[in-house]
Design a protein around this motif. Structure first.
Motif, PDB file in Angstrom:
ATOM      1  N   GLN A 152       0.838  -1.203   0.000  1.00 25.27           N
ATOM      2  CA  GLN A 152       0.000   0.000   0.000  1.00 25.27           C
ATOM      3  C   GLN A 152       0.869   1.247   0.000  1.00 25.27           C
ATOM      4  OE1 GLN A 152      -4.031   0.386   1.037  1.00 25.27           O
ATOM      5  NE2 GLN A 152      -3.425  -0.788  -0.752  1.00 25.27           N
ATOM      6  N   VAL A 153       0.373   2.329  -0.603  1.00 25.30           N
ATOM      7  CA  VAL A 153       1.011   3.641  -0.520  1.00 25.30           C
ATOM      8  C   VAL A 153      -0.087   4.691  -0.421  1.00 25.30           C
ATOM      9  CG1 VAL A 153       1.160   3.913  -3.047  1.00 25.30           C
ATOM     10  CG2 VAL A 153       2.679   5.225  -1.552  1.00 25.30           C
ATOM     11  N   LYS A 154       0.078   5.660   0.497  1.00 21.95           N
ATOM     12  CA  LYS A 154      -0.933   6.696   0.694  1.00 21.95           C
ATOM     13  C   LYS A 154      -0.266   8.028   1.030  1.00 21.95           C
ATOM     14  CE  LYS A 154      -4.623   4.163   0.128  1.00 21.95           C
ATOM     15  NZ  LYS A 154      -3.875   3.171  -0.653  1.00 21.95           N
ATOM     16  N   TRP A 155      -0.710   9.093   0.332  1.00 18.45           N
ATOM     17  CA  TRP A 155      -0.262  10.446   0.638  1.00 18.45           C
ATOM     18  C   TRP A 155      -0.968  10.961   1.887  1.00 18.45           C
ATOM     19  CZ3 TRP A 155       3.670  12.856  -1.823  1.00 18.45           C
ATOM     20  CH2 TRP A 155       4.020  12.413  -3.102  1.00 18.45           C
ATOM     21  N   ASN A 156      -0.235  11.722   2.692  1.00 23.98           N
ATOM     22  CA  ASN A 156      -0.816  12.385   3.851  1.00 23.98           C
ATOM     23  C   ASN A 156      -1.833  13.422   3.395  1.00 23.98           C
ATOM     24  OD1 ASN A 156      -0.987  14.451   6.113  1.00 23.98           O
ATOM     25  ND2 ASN A 156       0.380  12.958   7.057  1.00 23.98           N
ATOM     26  N   ARG A 157      -2.943  13.532   4.110  1.00 24.17           N
ATOM     27  CA  ARG A 157      -4.010  14.448   3.704  1.00 24.17           C
ATOM     28  C   ARG A 157      -3.744  15.896   4.122  1.00 24.17           C
ATOM     29  NH1 ARG A 157      -7.518   9.764   4.810  1.00 24.17           N
ATOM     30  NH2 ARG A 157      -8.627   9.277   2.883  1.00 24.17           N
ATOM     31  N   HIS A 210       4.215  16.765   1.796  1.00 20.57           N
ATOM     32  CA  HIS A 210       5.534  16.150   1.668  1.00 20.57           C
ATOM     33  C   HIS A 210       5.599  14.737   2.239  1.00 20.57           C
ATOM     34  CE1 HIS A 210       7.480  19.803   0.227  1.00 20.57           C
ATOM     35  NE2 HIS A 210       6.840  20.469   1.176  1.00 20.57           N
ATOM     36  N   ILE A 211       4.564  14.326   2.968  1.00 22.93           N
ATOM     37  CA  ILE A 211       4.594  13.053   3.696  1.00 22.93           C
ATOM     38  C   ILE A 211       3.740  12.011   2.996  1.00 22.93           C
ATOM     39  CG2 ILE A 211       4.122  11.925   5.899  1.00 22.93           C
ATOM     40  CD1 ILE A 211       6.379  13.936   6.059  1.00 22.93           C
ATOM     41  N   LEU A 212       4.261  10.789   2.897  1.00 20.89           N
ATOM     42  CA  LEU A 212       3.464   9.655   2.444  1.00 20.89           C
ATOM     43  C   LEU A 212       3.884   8.420   3.220  1.00 20.89           C
ATOM     44  CD1 LEU A 212       4.637   8.397  -1.061  1.00 20.89           C
ATOM     45  CD2 LEU A 212       5.872  10.153   0.176  1.00 20.89           C
ATOM     46  N   ALA A 213       3.048   7.409   3.199  1.00 19.86           N
ATOM     47  CA  ALA A 213       3.302   6.173   3.937  1.00 19.86           C
ATOM     48  C   ALA A 213       3.188   4.988   2.997  1.00 19.86           C
ATOM     49  CB  ALA A 213       2.310   6.023   5.088  1.00 19.86           C
ATOM     50  N   ILE A 232       7.107   5.633   6.998  1.00 19.62           N
ATOM     51  CA  ILE A 232       6.694   7.007   6.736  1.00 19.62           C
ATOM     52  C   ILE A 232       7.833   7.695   5.994  1.00 19.62           C
ATOM     53  CG2 ILE A 232       5.820   9.153   7.725  1.00 19.62           C
ATOM     54  CD1 ILE A 232       4.048   6.729   8.327  1.00 19.62           C
ATOM     55  N   TRP A 233       7.516   8.349   4.858  1.00 19.01           N
ATOM     56  CA  TRP A 233       8.531   8.999   4.029  1.00 19.01           C
ATOM     57  C   TRP A 233       8.273  10.496   3.949  1.00 19.01           C
ATOM     58  CZ3 TRP A 233      11.974   5.281   2.408  1.00 19.01           C
ATOM     59  CH2 TRP A 233      11.500   3.965   2.308  1.00 19.01           C
ATOM     60  N   ALA A 270      16.078   9.338   0.533  1.00 20.72           N
ATOM     61  CA  ALA A 270      15.547   7.979   0.431  1.00 20.72           C
ATOM     62  C   ALA A 270      15.412   7.268   1.773  1.00 20.72           C
ATOM     63  CB  ALA A 270      16.445   7.147  -0.495  1.00 20.72           C
ATOM     64  N   TYR A 271      15.850   7.905   2.869  1.00 24.01           N
ATOM     65  CA  TYR A 271      15.778   7.247   4.171  1.00 24.01           C
ATOM     66  C   TYR A 271      14.425   7.528   4.813  1.00 24.01           C
ATOM     67  CZ  TYR A 271      17.444   5.316   8.567  1.00 24.01           C
ATOM     68  OH  TYR A 271      17.612   4.531   9.680  1.00 24.01           O
ATOM     69  N   PRO A 272      13.730   6.489   5.333  1.00 26.07           N
ATOM     70  CA  PRO A 272      12.400   6.719   5.907  1.00 26.07           C
ATOM     71  C   PRO A 272      12.437   7.617   7.135  1.00 26.07           C
ATOM     72  CG  PRO A 272      13.137   4.473   6.341  1.00 26.07           C
ATOM     73  CD  PRO A 272      14.113   5.065   5.384  1.00 26.07           C
ATOM     74  N   LEU A 273      11.409   8.449   7.268  1.00 29.39           N
ATOM     75  CA  LEU A 273      11.264   9.315   8.427  1.00 29.39           C
ATOM     76  C   LEU A 273      10.975   8.497   9.681  1.00 29.39           C
ATOM     77  CD1 LEU A 273      11.115  12.418   9.091  1.00 29.39           C
ATOM     78  CD2 LEU A 273       8.641  12.210   8.810  1.00 29.39           C
TER      79      LEU A 273
END
Length: 252
Positions: A157-162, A166-169, A178-179, A185-188
């Motif tokens: 799954q991939v989802k943009w933050n609402r 700049h954030i997606l998961a 969380i990116w 390229a390193y996850p948040l």
């Protein structure tokens, strides 16, 4: 749901968890076989990976996912999967049988999920079994503008933050990542979220750090990724594996 309506007439719920119907099941029956669905920006129309309007996919691959653009300015765009490619359909194009405007191809394995940005009408993300997450700008669709990778497990799954553009998961096996597209390229944040594979993600509609996950381990979990401790805020346990869980688009 009726109890919630009556209650809302007297006082507004301060939290979803106060709702007496929050954990109750509901179902909608459709006569046709449906693999995926998405709601149009107006909230009136629904696109299904089945009839009534038929778009001939013209490939031997099954449709794993389909999504309507959430922007009124791009109401004519629908994106679907076709193995390693994502197809962007333009319903206003004159070619009725195959109105494909863009073909997005950068994955080496089958795409498992697609998601339009909630902030930019030309931006969407795809993820695949190859473990990559690609972010696309449809104004320059030849290649992804940003890429993230788990390296160890395919993405489901991939989802943009609402709230934060700049954030997606993305989910990779039982892990939630969380990116931030400003951080490279390193996850948040990485969380060991479930006992088995995650098949559903959904960002909270009021809190930028709130996210929901569901899994084949028969649980739905609510998280706040800003907290240091990787502990869910709430867990809903079900008698069956959960493939998808979503917040309703009209409140708690």
């Amino acid at each position: 749901m009726e109890e919630d309506v009556k209650e809302s007439g007297r006082s507004k719920l301060s939290s979803a968890f106060q709702s007496p119907t929050f954990d109750r099941d509901a179902s909608i029956t459709v006569n046709e076989a449906v693999g995926s669905a998405s709601i149009s920006p107006s909230g009136r129309d629904v696109v299904l990976a089945s009839p009534p309007r038929h778009l001939s996919h013209q490939t031997p691959w099954e449709v794993a996912d389909v999504q309507w653009s959430p922007f009124a300015s791009r109401y004519y765009w629908i994106v679907s999967t076709s193995n390693q490619r994502a197809l962007v359909w333009n319903l206003e194009m004159s070619t009725q049988n195959a109105p494909i405007e863009h073909v997005l191809h950068a994955h080496s394995r089958a795409i498992t999920d697609i998601n339009f940005s909630a902030h930019h009408p030309d931006v969407l993300a795809t993820c695949a079994i190859d473990s990559f997450v690609h972010c696309w700008d449809l104004r320059t669709p030849a290649r992804p503008v940003t890429t993230f990778c788990d390296w160890f497990a395919g993405a489901t799954q991939v989802k943009w933050n609402r709230q934060d553009s700049h954030i997606l998961a993305s989910s990779h096996d039982k892990y939630l990542r969380i990116w931030d597209d400003r951080k490279g390229a390193y996850p948040l944040k990485t969380m060991d979220a479930h006992a088995t594979k995650i098949y559903g993600l959904d960002w909270n509609r009021t809190r930028s750090t709130g996210i929901l996950t569901c899994s084949l381990d028969k649980t739905i979990k609510m998280w706040d990724y800003s907290k240091e401790e990787d502990k869910p805020e709430r867990v809903i346990r079900t008698p069956f594996p959960v493939w998808r869980a979503r917040h309703t688009p009209f409140g708690w």
